[in-house]
Write a protein that holds these residues in place. Structure first.
Motif, PDB file in Angstrom:
ATOM      1  N   THR A 300     -47.349  12.746  53.976  1.00 46.06           N
ATOM      2  CA  THR A 300     -48.209  13.373  52.964  1.00 46.06           C
ATOM      3  C   THR A 300     -49.118  14.456  53.546  1.00 46.06           C
ATOM      4  OG1 THR A 300     -49.987  11.742  53.245  1.00 46.06           O
ATOM      5  CG2 THR A 300     -48.249  11.206  51.663  1.00 46.06           C
ATOM      6  N   LEU A 301     -49.252  14.525  54.872  1.00 44.51           N
ATOM      7  CA  LEU A 301     -50.212  15.444  55.490  1.00 44.51           C
ATOM      8  C   LEU A 301     -49.974  16.916  55.150  1.00 44.51           C
ATOM      9  CD1 LEU A 301     -50.771  13.852  59.018  1.00 44.51           C
ATOM     10  CD2 LEU A 301     -52.286  13.822  57.039  1.00 44.51           C
ATOM     11  N   PRO A 302     -48.725  17.406  55.074  1.00 41.85           N
ATOM     12  CA  PRO A 302     -48.556  18.830  54.743  1.00 41.85           C
ATOM     13  C   PRO A 302     -49.215  19.246  53.434  1.00 41.85           C
ATOM     14  CG  PRO A 302     -46.506  17.937  55.604  1.00 41.85           C
ATOM     15  CD  PRO A 302     -47.432  16.779  55.420  1.00 41.85           C
ATOM     16  N   MET A 303     -49.287  18.321  52.472  1.00 42.95           N
ATOM     17  CA  MET A 303     -49.910  18.677  51.194  1.00 42.95           C
ATOM     18  C   MET A 303     -51.407  18.909  51.341  1.00 42.95           C
ATOM     19  SD  MET A 303     -47.980  16.361  48.312  1.00 42.95           S
ATOM     20  CE  MET A 303     -48.362  14.791  49.082  1.00 42.95           C
ATOM     21  N   THR A 309     -53.977  23.276  43.730  1.00 46.61           N
ATOM     22  CA  THR A 309     -54.790  22.134  43.321  1.00 46.61           C
ATOM     23  C   THR A 309     -53.925  20.922  43.023  1.00 46.61           C
ATOM     24  OG1 THR A 309     -56.427  23.638  42.358  1.00 46.61           O
ATOM     25  CG2 THR A 309     -56.505  21.344  41.653  1.00 46.61           C
ATOM     26  N   ILE A 310     -52.751  21.145  42.474  1.00 50.65           N
ATOM     27  CA  ILE A 310     -51.849  20.035  42.145  1.00 50.65           C
ATOM     28  C   ILE A 310     -51.433  19.305  43.412  1.00 50.65           C
ATOM     29  CG2 ILE A 310     -49.594  19.446  41.195  1.00 50.65           C
ATOM     30  CD1 ILE A 310     -49.906  21.724  39.223  1.00 50.65           C
ATOM     31  N   PHE A 311     -51.026  20.043  44.450  1.00 52.57           N
ATOM     32  CA  PHE A 311     -50.585  19.413  45.688  1.00 52.57           C
ATOM     33  C   PHE A 311     -51.746  18.710  46.390  1.00 52.57           C
ATOM     34  CE2 PHE A 311     -46.924  22.449  45.529  1.00 52.57           C
ATOM     35  CZ  PHE A 311     -45.931  21.490  45.505  1.00 52.57           C
ATOM     36  N   ARG A 312     -52.925  19.310  46.354  1.00 47.33           N
ATOM     37  CA  ARG A 312     -54.075  18.656  46.989  1.00 47.33           C
ATOM     38  C   ARG A 312     -54.443  17.369  46.255  1.00 47.33           C
ATOM     39  NH1 ARG A 312     -56.317  23.936  47.215  1.00 47.33           N
ATOM     40  NH2 ARG A 312     -57.778  23.364  45.572  1.00 47.33           N
ATOM     41  N   THR A 313     -54.317  17.390  44.928  1.00 44.79           N
ATOM     42  CA  THR A 313     -54.574  16.171  44.170  1.00 44.79           C
ATOM     43  C   THR A 313     -53.563  15.093  44.515  1.00 44.79           C
ATOM     44  OG1 THR A 313     -55.493  17.477  42.337  1.00 44.79           O
ATOM     45  CG2 THR A 313     -54.813  15.218  41.851  1.00 44.79           C
ATOM     46  N   PHE A 314     -52.295  15.497  44.616  1.00 43.48           N
ATOM     47  CA  PHE A 314     -51.268  14.541  45.017  1.00 43.48           C
ATOM     48  C   PHE A 314     -51.576  13.966  46.397  1.00 43.48           C
ATOM     49  CE2 PHE A 314     -48.463  15.700  41.539  1.00 43.48           C
ATOM     50  CZ  PHE A 314     -47.665  14.573  41.412  1.00 43.48           C
ATOM     51  N   PHE A 315     -52.022  14.825  47.313  1.00 43.39           N
ATOM     52  CA  PHE A 315     -52.317  14.347  48.668  1.00 43.39           C
ATOM     53  C   PHE A 315     -53.420  13.301  48.651  1.00 43.39           C
ATOM     54  CE2 PHE A 315     -55.317  14.768  52.213  1.00 43.39           C
ATOM     55  CZ  PHE A 315     -54.532  14.224  53.226  1.00 43.39           C
TER      56      PHE A 315
END
Length: 366
Positions: A300-303, A309-315
């Motif tokens: 999950t670290l690459p996110m 914002t979507i990817f950071r929320t997923f992370f």
């Protein structure tokens, strides 16, 4: 009728527009300002409008003055003076005509474009829902009053004779933002429904895999992980929206790995006291659970470095799910299983060496 003042459509202090009640992006506020100059407005609440809707009507004015508070009572144009003030506003700002749609036959205004800004922050969440719910209520009221009855049927008769079918004629409010507000309006119900269905599916799989009441403990651990995720929303200042709801449902499938495997290892150690069985499960399955969670965390670290914002929320939510799952599977469950009596599970076989009871004991069947 409202007549044009001799000096033209001007406002107080001989300025063309008052910045408090007008915005170059909204023709509606310009019309309201013209009505103010002609004493053709009334306070929103004085017209019998609910305070909640008056707060919604004040939204366009925030383009010009962001300091306005929720108790601001915006001026509304009196219905009988609207057409006259509209014409006056067009004289002041002719470019506004691009945002007005008139009927070709008689020039009556039939549609318009009102530009506003919406910032998706938690403070406006309730207001957006109120606006959306009020739009739905008004749609239903207009359809019930205007688009039903004998007069409507008579008006549609010429079209029906020409073979044009217009079943269930209705009107509705449309705005690009309403698509997202409609999501927000049903998020709570959808979250409860999807978590319930996902939880039932996980429970069925756990019952099949363990065939033991311990499956209830494994599923309860999954529920605890989802509860902790709400804390991550608060800590990370993440809005409750469709992205976070997707992560809540995904967490059900991710967290069950850490609880089900530990319960299986615990039940596969027969004939020993509960504390010994917990130690056995930690030593035979604990490192596997920890390694599995660790490798998933690395994935999950690459996110975390994404600009989306979507990817950071997923992370944030996936990272939290894995941490909470490891904590529940390796810290909470061992304590619970060492305290709560469990019936034996002779149907579960495991090739182990019970070095807690007898280090020299060979695996069963040898």
């Amino acid at each position: 009728p409202l007549h044009k003042p001799s000096g033209g459509w001007m406002v107080a202090q001989n300025t063309p527009l008052d910045s408090k009640y007008s915005s170059p992006s909204s023709w509606l506020t310009v019309v309201t300002q013209v009505a103010i100059s002609a004493n053709a407005t009334a306070p929103c609440r004085a017209l019998g409008v609910s305070p909640r809707m008056c707060a919604a009507a004040a939204v366009p004015y925030r383009l010009a003055d962001d300091s306005l508070t929720d108790d601001f009572d915006p001026p509304l144009v009196i219905q009988s003076a609207f057409n006259a003030t509209l014409n006056g506003a067009l004289e002041l700002v002719p470019s506004m005509s691009d945002k007005l749609i008139r009927r070709h036959t008689d020039g009556v205004l039939v549609a318009s474009i009102v530009s506003t800004k919406a910032v998706p922050v938690a403070g406006q969440y309730k207001r957006q829902l109120h606006i959306y719910e009020e739009c739905i209520r008004l749609d239903e009221a207009i359809n019930a009053e205007v688009f039903t009855g004998a007069e409507v049927n008579a008006a549609l008769t010429p079209y029906v004779r020409k073979g044009v079918s217009i079943p269930n004629l209705r009107v509705f409010t449309y705005n690009n933002f309403l698509v997202y507000w409609q999501q927000d309006a049903v998020l709570k119900e959808e979250l409860v429904t999807n978590l319930t269905l996902a939880g039932l599916g996980v429970l069925i799989v756990c019952m099949i895999a363990l065939a033991h009441p311990a499956a209830l403990i494994a599923v309860s651990g999954v529920g605890i992980v989802d509860v902790f995720l709400f804390g991550s929303l608060i800590i990370g200042d993440i809005r409750f929206n469709v992205i976070s709801v997707v992560n809540f449902v995904m967490a059900v499938g991710l967290a069950v790995d850490y609880t089900l495997h530990f319960c299986h290892a615990f039940l596969a150690q027969p004939g020993a006291n509960r504390v010994t069985r917990v130690k056995y499960a930690l030593n035979t399955m604990g490192d596997c659970i920890l390694k599995g969670g660790g490798t998933t965390l690395v994935g999950t670290l690459p996110m975390a470095f994404s600009t989306s914002t979507i990817f950071r929320t997923f992370f944030v939510l996936l990272f939290s799910t894995i941490l909470y799952g490891l904590a529940v599977g390796l810290v909470l469950l061992p304590v619970v299983l060492s305290v709560i009596p469990m019936p034996p599970a002779p149907h579960l076989k495991h090739d182990y060496r019970d070095w807690y009871v007898n280090p020299n004991r060979p695996p069963d069947g040898v």
